[in-house]
Motif scaffolding. Structure first.
Motif, PDB file in Angstrom:
ATOM      1  N   GLY A 107       0.808  -1.345  -0.077  1.00 56.40           N
ATOM      2  CA  GLY A 107      -0.019   0.114   0.122  1.00 56.40           C
ATOM      3  C   GLY A 107       0.808   1.153   0.059  1.00 56.40           C
ATOM      4  O   GLY A 107       2.236   1.111  -0.194  1.00 56.40           O
ATOM      5  N   LEU A 108       0.215   2.310   0.031  1.00 54.71           N
ATOM      6  CA  LEU A 108       0.943   3.663   0.023  1.00 54.71           C
ATOM      7  C   LEU A 108       0.642   4.426   1.460  1.00 54.71           C
ATOM      8  O   LEU A 108      -0.450   4.694   1.868  1.00 54.71           O
ATOM      9  N   ILE A 109       1.791   4.773   1.961  1.00 54.76           N
ATOM     10  CA  ILE A 109       1.842   5.829   2.922  1.00 54.76           C
ATOM     11  C   ILE A 109       1.596   7.098   2.456  1.00 54.76           C
ATOM     12  O   ILE A 109       2.893   7.540   1.616  1.00 54.76           O
ATOM     13  N   GLU A 110       0.928   7.840   2.179  1.00 53.86           N
ATOM     14  CA  GLU A 110       0.835   9.385   1.576  1.00 53.86           C
ATOM     15  C   GLU A 110       0.857  10.290   2.493  1.00 53.86           C
ATOM     16  O   GLU A 110       0.502  10.553   3.677  1.00 53.86           O
ATOM     17  N   HIS A 138       6.153   9.071  16.621  1.00 58.88           N
ATOM     18  CA  HIS A 138       7.144   8.534  15.504  1.00 58.88           C
ATOM     19  C   HIS A 138       7.226   9.477  14.456  1.00 58.88           C
ATOM     20  O   HIS A 138       6.035  10.023  13.816  1.00 58.88           O
ATOM     21  N   PRO A 139       8.385   9.853  13.945  1.00 56.80           N
ATOM     22  CA  PRO A 139       8.463  10.747  12.773  1.00 56.80           C
ATOM     23  C   PRO A 139       7.659  10.500  11.655  1.00 56.80           C
ATOM     24  O   PRO A 139       7.117  11.560  11.017  1.00 56.80           O
ATOM     25  N   LEU A 140       7.544   9.337  11.114  1.00 57.39           N
ATOM     26  CA  LEU A 140       7.068   9.042   9.952  1.00 57.39           C
ATOM     27  C   LEU A 140       5.355   9.423  10.244  1.00 57.39           C
ATOM     28  O   LEU A 140       4.774   9.930   9.244  1.00 57.39           O
ATOM     29  N   ALA A 141       4.847   9.008  11.299  1.00 55.71           N
ATOM     30  CA  ALA A 141       3.559   9.364  11.680  1.00 55.71           C
ATOM     31  C   ALA A 141       3.202  10.883  11.665  1.00 55.71           C
ATOM     32  O   ALA A 141       2.114  11.212  11.348  1.00 55.71           O
ATOM     33  N   VAL A 142       4.142  11.618  12.236  1.00 54.57           N
ATOM     34  CA  VAL A 142       4.106  12.929  12.402  1.00 54.57           C
ATOM     35  C   VAL A 142       4.044  13.498  11.115  1.00 54.57           C
ATOM     36  O   VAL A 142       3.104  14.413  10.734  1.00 54.57           O
ATOM     37  N   THR A 193      -0.785   0.173  11.586  1.00 59.25           N
ATOM     38  CA  THR A 193      -1.519   0.573  10.649  1.00 59.25           C
ATOM     39  C   THR A 193      -3.082   0.235  10.420  1.00 59.25           C
ATOM     40  O   THR A 193      -3.241  -0.568  11.066  1.00 59.25           O
ATOM     41  N   ASN A 194      -3.708   0.886   9.773  1.00 61.36           N
ATOM     42  CA  ASN A 194      -4.949   0.688   9.160  1.00 61.36           C
ATOM     43  C   ASN A 194      -4.777   0.615   7.682  1.00 61.36           C
ATOM     44  O   ASN A 194      -4.433   1.904   7.001  1.00 61.36           O
ATOM     45  N   VAL A 195      -5.401  -0.347   6.952  1.00 61.32           N
ATOM     46  CA  VAL A 195      -5.051  -0.415   5.568  1.00 61.32           C
ATOM     47  C   VAL A 195      -6.354  -0.223   4.842  1.00 61.32           C
ATOM     48  O   VAL A 195      -7.469  -0.851   5.240  1.00 61.32           O
ATOM     49  N   HIS A 196      -6.520   0.855   4.177  1.00 63.90           N
ATOM     50  CA  HIS A 196      -7.688   1.338   3.700  1.00 63.90           C
ATOM     51  C   HIS A 196      -7.903   0.887   1.875  1.00 63.90           C
ATOM     52  O   HIS A 196      -7.127   1.366   1.230  1.00 63.90           O
ATOM     53  N   PRO A 241      -3.950   0.517  -1.945  1.00 68.78           N
ATOM     54  CA  PRO A 241      -4.421   0.601  -0.756  1.00 68.78           C
ATOM     55  C   PRO A 241      -3.656   1.819  -0.074  1.00 68.78           C
ATOM     56  O   PRO A 241      -2.698   2.084  -0.392  1.00 68.78           O
ATOM     57  N   PHE A 242      -4.634   2.603   0.755  1.00 64.28           N
ATOM     58  CA  PHE A 242      -3.987   3.695   1.531  1.00 64.28           C
ATOM     59  C   PHE A 242      -3.659   3.153   3.006  1.00 64.28           C
ATOM     60  O   PHE A 242      -4.460   2.597   3.490  1.00 64.28           O
ATOM     61  N   VAL A 243      -2.382   3.235   3.305  1.00 61.47           N
ATOM     62  CA  VAL A 243      -1.928   2.995   4.581  1.00 61.47           C
ATOM     63  C   VAL A 243      -1.939   4.182   5.605  1.00 61.47           C
ATOM     64  O   VAL A 243      -1.074   5.144   5.542  1.00 61.47           O
ATOM     65  N   GLU A 244      -2.614   3.948   6.498  1.00 64.88           N
ATOM     66  CA  GLU A 244      -2.938   5.201   7.591  1.00 64.88           C
ATOM     67  C   GLU A 244      -1.995   4.566   8.628  1.00 64.88           C
ATOM     68  O   GLU A 244      -2.359   3.735   9.321  1.00 64.88           O
ATOM     69  N   LEU A 245      -1.014   5.348   9.160  1.00 63.31           N
ATOM     70  CA  LEU A 245      -0.378   5.083  10.355  1.00 63.31           C
ATOM     71  C   LEU A 245      -1.301   5.499  11.672  1.00 63.31           C
ATOM     72  O   LEU A 245      -1.777   6.507  11.693  1.00 63.31           O
ATOM     73  N   GLU A 246      -0.960   4.583  12.605  1.00 68.18           N
ATOM     74  CA  GLU A 246      -1.520   5.269  13.955  1.00 68.18           C
ATOM     75  C   GLU A 246      -0.892   6.350  14.449  1.00 68.18           C
ATOM     76  O   GLU A 246       0.204   6.774  14.424  1.00 68.18           O
TER      77      GLU A 246
END
Length: 152
Positions: free
Chosen positions: A39-42, A123-127, A103-106, A114-119
């Motif tokens: 999936g993609l973390i956008e 964490h710098p990536l989530a921020v 994560t939640n995978v949409h 799919p869209f990967v939503e981080l909790e």
């Protein structure tokens, strides 16, 4: 504006010929026990309409992987509830490691990853996913990914 991982961190090229393993551009199974989707973390780019994305792998439960696979080619699949998963891609520009972030995978419409939503965490990536990054940060990531030896 996109960097992608070819396989989950746990993938070993020796698995390629095993009957209980599979690696495609969208799905992966390791030893018939571990299941992954790509999936993609956008990340929004501040001050523009562009989006930077990481192509990553997320582990899913056997049940959720089967459900996603069953609906992979089904129109309307985007109405599925998100699937919980663990990030299984180590993105080297982040510290601490990105492995095992929640994560939640949409699921999205046919033809879209799919869209990967981080909790939401510190964490710098989530921020970055939640607040966006500058174009300078995109350049910094590109330099680190494309020329890793230049950092040392």
């Amino acid at each position: 504006m996109n960097f992608t991982a070819a396989a989950p961190a746990v993938w070993n090229p020796a698995f390629a010929d095993a009957e209980d393993c599979l690696l495609s551009s969208d799905q992966c199974v390791v030893q018939g026990q571990h299941y992954f989707v790509k999936g993609l973390i956008e990340i929004p780019v501040i001050g523009g309409n562009e989006v930077f994305s990481w192509g990553v792998w997320v582990s899913l439960s056997r049940e959720n992987f089967s459900r996603a696979a069953d609906r992979w080619d089904t129109p309307g699949r985007e109405s599925e509830k998100p699937y919980f998963g663990w990030l299984t891609t180590d993105l080297p520009v982040y510290s601490p490691t990105t492995l095992n972030l929640k994560t939640n995978v949409h699921t999205r419409p046919l033809g879209e990853r799919p869209f990967v939503e981080l909790e939401p965490t510190d964490h710098p990536l989530a921020v970055e996913q939640h607040t966006g990054i500058t174009l300078d940060r995109v350049r910094e990531i590109a330099a680190a990914v494309l020329h890793p030896a230049a950092d040392g």
